[in-house]
Design an enzyme around this catalytic site. Structure first.
Site, PDB file in Angstrom:
ATOM      1  N   GLU A   1      -0.225  40.354  -5.735  1.00 20.22           N
ATOM      2  CA  GLU A   1      -1.070  39.197  -5.411  1.00 20.22           C
ATOM      3  C   GLU A   1      -2.339  39.626  -4.671  1.00 20.22           C
ATOM      4  OE1 GLU A   1       2.176  39.681  -4.710  1.00 20.22           O
ATOM      5  OE2 GLU A   1       3.169  37.794  -4.218  1.00 20.22           O
TER       6      GLU A   1
ATOM      7  N   CYS B   1       5.681  37.161  -0.583  1.00 19.03           N
ATOM      8  CA  CYS B   1       6.088  37.471   0.802  1.00 19.03           C
ATOM      9  C   CYS B   1       5.111  36.761   1.749  1.00 19.03           C
ATOM     10  CB  CYS B   1       6.061  38.979   1.021  1.00 19.03           C
ATOM     11  SG  CYS B   1       4.398  39.655   1.181  1.00 19.03           S
TER      12      CYS B   1
ATOM     13  N   HIS C   1       0.266  44.867  -2.816  1.00 19.76           N
ATOM     14  CA  HIS C   1       1.116  43.962  -3.591  1.00 19.76           C
ATOM     15  C   HIS C   1       0.297  43.381  -4.743  1.00 19.76           C
ATOM     16  CE1 HIS C   1       4.446  42.966  -0.411  1.00 19.76           C
ATOM     17  NE2 HIS C   1       4.234  44.263  -0.527  1.00 19.76           N
TER      18      HIS C   1
ATOM     19  N   CYS D   1       1.396  37.787   1.317  1.00 19.17           N
ATOM     20  CA  CYS D   1       0.743  37.256   0.111  1.00 19.17           C
ATOM     21  C   CYS D   1       0.609  35.731   0.173  1.00 19.17           C
ATOM     22  CB  CYS D   1       1.509  37.703  -1.124  1.00 19.17           C
ATOM     23  SG  CYS D   1       1.433  39.505  -1.343  1.00 19.17           S
TER      24      CYS D   1
END
Lengths: 155, 155
Positions: free
Chosen positions: A53, A81, A51, A84
């Site tokens: 992040e 999410c 992801h 993260c």
């Protein structure tokens, strides 16, 4: 100032868009300078951890040679999410700015509230809705294009 | 069978112990075989992401060339934190077995309940308390040694 940094996160999201990845981008700011960037690369890297992040946090830790990013702020185009949001807590990031809400999988306001004060040993300040329309527009655009491709493939 | 795999996670935790890292270990099992291992390396790597589970998930994705670990089970000596619980959801891991509870930072039963059914688009089966006493013993041992060193340094 915050909008300027979110614009940079949007630039990262566009890179994901151009690689046919769900367009989410992030930047990490330390002492008023961007020290790391990331965009979603889950499909291309075949890796659930990739992801925006996580990529940005990994780079920031390497850059600062520290797992403590307590003088850093993170800007991300979509509500983090739980993975993260949890990584943000683990990194002791000070402030998080996000663009659009993620009603299906958000870990900050939507499906879980991991930044609620005094749950964990680090409290994250969070501001949502920064450049919200631009941040959600790029996602809508991506998914509408995806549906068109799907329809064409079914013809 | 489950105990055998948790014994392997404990072996990983011991590797962390020997490197003066908080002793937490994990293994990922696919079709009855261990395909990846990880132990906490946060201090040594100066990286907030370097939890046992994240290291094991990263390796498993690379091994299976897929971000979907939906035929995999994860064994970890301590209740996953929100970052790791979120990574487990992102990876679609089927079953999670953990040893000791983490009352201060656990993301499964203690401080958040991220595996509660029907919150996210993937439901994880979870069993806690597997070889609980061994898993918590190694942590207690680590922290009591740490306190002794602290005391000696203050003399």
């Amino acid at each position: 100032m915050e909008e300027k940094f979110m614009q940079e996160a949007l630039k990262e999201a566009k890179k994901a868009f151009n690689k046919k990845e769900v367009p989410i981008g992030a930047v990490i700011v330390y002492r008023n300078k961007i020290i790391s960037r990331g965009y979603n690369l889950r499909e291309r890297k075949n890796n659930s951890l990739m992801h925006a992040e996580i990529i940005a946090i990994n780079k920031a830790c390497k850059k600062l040679k520290s797992w403590r990013l307590d003088e850093c702020d993170l800007y991300v185009t979509l509500e983090p999410c739980p993975m993260c949001a949890g990584a943000i807590i683990q990194s002791r990031i000070k402030n998080v700015f996000f663009g659009a809400n993620d009603p299906k999988a958000g870990g900050v306001v939507s499906k879980a509230e991991l930044f609620k004060p005094n749950i964990f040993n680090h409290n994250v300040n969070v501001i949502g809705g920064l450049l919200e329309s631009e941040c959600s527009e790029i996602l809508k655009d991506f998914f509408s294009k995806l549906r068109k491709v799907d329809k064409l493939q079914k013809l």
